[in-house]
Design a protein around this motif. Structure first.
Motif, PDB file in Angstrom:
ATOM      1  N   ARG A  85      13.463   8.845 -11.010  1.00  0.00           N
ATOM      2  CA  ARG A  85      13.580   9.896 -10.006  1.00  0.00           C
ATOM      3  C   ARG A  85      13.138   9.397  -8.637  1.00  0.00           C
ATOM      4  O   ARG A  85      13.778   9.666  -7.625  1.00  0.00           O
ATOM      5  CB  ARG A  85      12.731  11.106 -10.388  1.00  0.00           C
ATOM      6  CG  ARG A  85      13.423  12.063 -11.291  1.00  0.00           C
ATOM      7  CD  ARG A  85      12.609  13.355 -11.452  1.00  0.00           C
ATOM      8  NE  ARG A  85      12.756  13.738 -12.835  1.00  0.00           N
ATOM      9  CZ  ARG A  85      11.780  13.731 -13.735  1.00  0.00           C
ATOM     10  NH1 ARG A  85      10.567  13.435 -13.402  1.00  0.00           N
ATOM     11  NH2 ARG A  85      12.021  14.079 -14.970  1.00  0.00           N
ATOM     12  N   LEU A  86      12.037   8.663  -8.611  1.00  0.00           N
ATOM     13  CA  LEU A  86      11.537   8.126  -7.346  1.00  0.00           C
ATOM     14  C   LEU A  86      12.545   7.147  -6.752  1.00  0.00           C
ATOM     15  O   LEU A  86      12.832   7.185  -5.567  1.00  0.00           O
ATOM     16  CB  LEU A  86      10.176   7.448  -7.524  1.00  0.00           C
ATOM     17  CG  LEU A  86       9.617   6.765  -6.283  1.00  0.00           C
ATOM     18  CD1 LEU A  86       9.226   7.796  -5.241  1.00  0.00           C
ATOM     19  CD2 LEU A  86       8.431   5.906  -6.635  1.00  0.00           C
ATOM     20  N   MET A  87      13.081   6.270  -7.580  1.00  0.00           N
ATOM     21  CA  MET A  87      14.039   5.278  -7.093  1.00  0.00           C
ATOM     22  C   MET A  87      15.287   5.951  -6.544  1.00  0.00           C
ATOM     23  O   MET A  87      15.804   5.582  -5.495  1.00  0.00           O
ATOM     24  CB  MET A  87      14.420   4.311  -8.218  1.00  0.00           C
ATOM     25  CG  MET A  87      13.297   3.352  -8.587  1.00  0.00           C
ATOM     26  SD  MET A  87      13.608   2.414 -10.105  1.00  0.00           S
ATOM     27  CE  MET A  87      15.248   1.804  -9.867  1.00  0.00           C
ATOM     28  N   LEU A  88      15.772   6.978  -7.236  1.00  0.00           N
ATOM     29  CA  LEU A  88      16.984   7.674  -6.786  1.00  0.00           C
ATOM     30  C   LEU A  88      16.714   8.497  -5.533  1.00  0.00           C
ATOM     31  O   LEU A  88      17.580   8.630  -4.674  1.00  0.00           O
ATOM     32  CB  LEU A  88      17.538   8.557  -7.903  1.00  0.00           C
ATOM     33  CG  LEU A  88      18.079   7.802  -9.122  1.00  0.00           C
ATOM     34  CD1 LEU A  88      18.458   8.783 -10.219  1.00  0.00           C
ATOM     35  CD2 LEU A  88      19.250   6.919  -8.747  1.00  0.00           C
TER      36      LEU A  88
ATOM     37  N   LEU B  64       0.824  -1.212   0.000  1.00  0.00           N
ATOM     38  CA  LEU B  64       0.000   0.000   0.000  1.00  0.00           C
ATOM     39  C   LEU B  64       0.858   1.261   0.000  1.00  0.00           C
ATOM     40  O   LEU B  64       0.555   2.227  -0.713  1.00  0.00           O
ATOM     41  CB  LEU B  64      -0.946   0.012   1.196  1.00  0.00           C
ATOM     42  CG  LEU B  64      -2.317  -0.581   0.954  1.00  0.00           C
ATOM     43  CD1 LEU B  64      -3.127  -0.621   2.242  1.00  0.00           C
ATOM     44  CD2 LEU B  64      -3.063   0.149  -0.128  1.00  0.00           C
ATOM     45  N   GLU B  65       1.922   1.275   0.799  1.00  0.00           N
ATOM     46  CA  GLU B  65       2.826   2.430   0.807  1.00  0.00           C
ATOM     47  C   GLU B  65       3.443   2.636  -0.572  1.00  0.00           C
ATOM     48  O   GLU B  65       3.537   3.767  -1.057  1.00  0.00           O
ATOM     49  CB  GLU B  65       3.926   2.244   1.854  1.00  0.00           C
ATOM     50  CG  GLU B  65       3.461   2.408   3.277  1.00  0.00           C
ATOM     51  CD  GLU B  65       4.544   2.102   4.298  1.00  0.00           C
ATOM     52  OE1 GLU B  65       5.698   1.792   3.905  1.00  0.00           O
ATOM     53  OE2 GLU B  65       4.238   2.159   5.503  1.00  0.00           O
ATOM     54  N   THR B  66       3.838   1.550  -1.205  1.00  0.00           N
ATOM     55  CA  THR B  66       4.418   1.632  -2.549  1.00  0.00           C
ATOM     56  C   THR B  66       3.387   2.140  -3.554  1.00  0.00           C
ATOM     57  O   THR B  66       3.695   2.986  -4.388  1.00  0.00           O
ATOM     58  CB  THR B  66       4.963   0.256  -2.980  1.00  0.00           C
ATOM     59  OG1 THR B  66       5.913  -0.182  -2.012  1.00  0.00           O
ATOM     60  CG2 THR B  66       5.620   0.332  -4.352  1.00  0.00           C
ATOM     61  N   LEU B  67       2.160   1.639  -3.435  1.00  0.00           N
ATOM     62  CA  LEU B  67       1.101   2.115  -4.327  1.00  0.00           C
ATOM     63  C   LEU B  67       0.847   3.605  -4.144  1.00  0.00           C
ATOM     64  O   LEU B  67       0.634   4.332  -5.117  1.00  0.00           O
ATOM     65  CB  LEU B  67      -0.194   1.319  -4.091  1.00  0.00           C
ATOM     66  CG  LEU B  67      -0.223  -0.098  -4.629  1.00  0.00           C
ATOM     67  CD1 LEU B  67      -1.482  -0.819  -4.171  1.00  0.00           C
ATOM     68  CD2 LEU B  67      -0.124  -0.105  -6.152  1.00  0.00           C
ATOM     69  N   HIS B  68       0.869   4.072  -2.895  1.00  0.00           N
ATOM     70  CA  HIS B  68       0.684   5.507  -2.638  1.00  0.00           C
ATOM     71  C   HIS B  68       1.825   6.316  -3.252  1.00  0.00           C
ATOM     72  O   HIS B  68       1.587   7.367  -3.850  1.00  0.00           O
ATOM     73  CB  HIS B  68       0.582   5.791  -1.134  1.00  0.00           C
ATOM     74  CG  HIS B  68      -0.695   5.351  -0.520  1.00  0.00           C
ATOM     75  ND1 HIS B  68      -1.923   5.802  -0.927  1.00  0.00           N
ATOM     76  CD2 HIS B  68      -0.943   4.485   0.487  1.00  0.00           C
ATOM     77  CE1 HIS B  68      -2.865   5.243  -0.211  1.00  0.00           C
ATOM     78  NE2 HIS B  68      -2.297   4.428   0.657  1.00  0.00           N
ATOM     79  N   GLU B  69       3.046   5.832  -3.116  1.00  0.00           N
ATOM     80  CA  GLU B  69       4.195   6.529  -3.714  1.00  0.00           C
ATOM     81  C   GLU B  69       4.069   6.566  -5.230  1.00  0.00           C
ATOM     82  O   GLU B  69       4.320   7.603  -5.853  1.00  0.00           O
ATOM     83  CB  GLU B  69       5.506   5.845  -3.318  1.00  0.00           C
ATOM     84  CG  GLU B  69       5.894   6.050  -1.880  1.00  0.00           C
ATOM     85  CD  GLU B  69       7.141   5.266  -1.484  1.00  0.00           C
ATOM     86  OE1 GLU B  69       7.755   4.609  -2.355  1.00  0.00           O
ATOM     87  OE2 GLU B  69       7.489   5.292  -0.294  1.00  0.00           O
ATOM     88  N   LEU B  70       3.672   5.436  -5.821  1.00  0.00           N
ATOM     89  CA  LEU B  70       3.484   5.397  -7.269  1.00  0.00           C
ATOM     90  C   LEU B  70       2.360   6.322  -7.713  1.00  0.00           C
ATOM     91  O   LEU B  70       2.457   6.985  -8.743  1.00  0.00           O
ATOM     92  CB  LEU B  70       3.203   3.966  -7.737  1.00  0.00           C
ATOM     93  CG  LEU B  70       4.390   3.036  -7.780  1.00  0.00           C
ATOM     94  CD1 LEU B  70       3.940   1.603  -8.032  1.00  0.00           C
ATOM     95  CD2 LEU B  70       5.385   3.488  -8.842  1.00  0.00           C
TER      96      LEU B  70
END
Length: 173
Positions: free
Chosen positions: A167-170, A109-115
């Protein structure tokens, strides 16, 4: 008196004058006291952060300014709720042995929110093309046909989407 003391005094005055009004405004739209209080808090938090910047906004109509921020936060809230409901529906359709643990569900869920935040920053056509490709497995040619653009444009859209992901990954490292 230091410059930030004035903005803190102004913020305190805004909060004491407009917090109850804003919570009432949000409560009427949301029908939920707790969520209204949370969103009002988040609204004032954003105002306070902005007031601490080098160039705080000049505001002639505080309630209009607060309403604008609160509306954006409400939209974000509803989008998060929709995303979480879709995730829960997906979980319900999984066979029992494949259902992730509670901890894994929180991480997903946290990953989905970030995406979601990441993709929301993209123009709508870029976001649509990226999601069609990555979630539905649609070819660039099919995406081009659906969006009424050429394949080269879809390639550009995909490059934008991948740059945003990078950008998100970095940023998270």
């Amino acid at each position: 008196m230091p410059p930030d003391a004035v903005s803190n005094q102004q913020f305190d005055a805004w909060y004491s004058t407009h917090n109850d009004w804003l919570q009432g405004w949000l409560r009427r739209r949301l029908g939920d006291h707790a969520t209204a209080a949370d969103l009002a808090h988040d609204t004032f938090l954003r105002v306070w952060v902005k007031s601490q910047s080098n160039k705080p906004p000049e505001v002639n109509e505080p309630r209009a300014y607060l309403t604008t921020i609160a509306k954006r936060l409400m939209i974000n809230y509803y989008e998060r709720q929709s995303l979480e409901r879709a995730f829960m529906v997906t979980l319900e359709q999984l066979p029992e042995p494949l259902v992730p643990s509670v901890e894994e569900q929180v991480i997903v869920l946290e990953t989905l929110h970030e995406l979601d935040v990441l993709l929301a920053e993209l123009p709508s056509r870029v976001r649509s093309a990226f999601l069609m490709s990555q979630l539905e497995g649609v070819t660039y040619e099919e995406i081009a046909a659906r969006l009424h653009v050429n394949v080269r444009t879809v390639t550009r859209y995909m490059a934008q989407g991948f740059r945003q992901c990078l950008r998100l990954m970095l940023a998270s490292d």
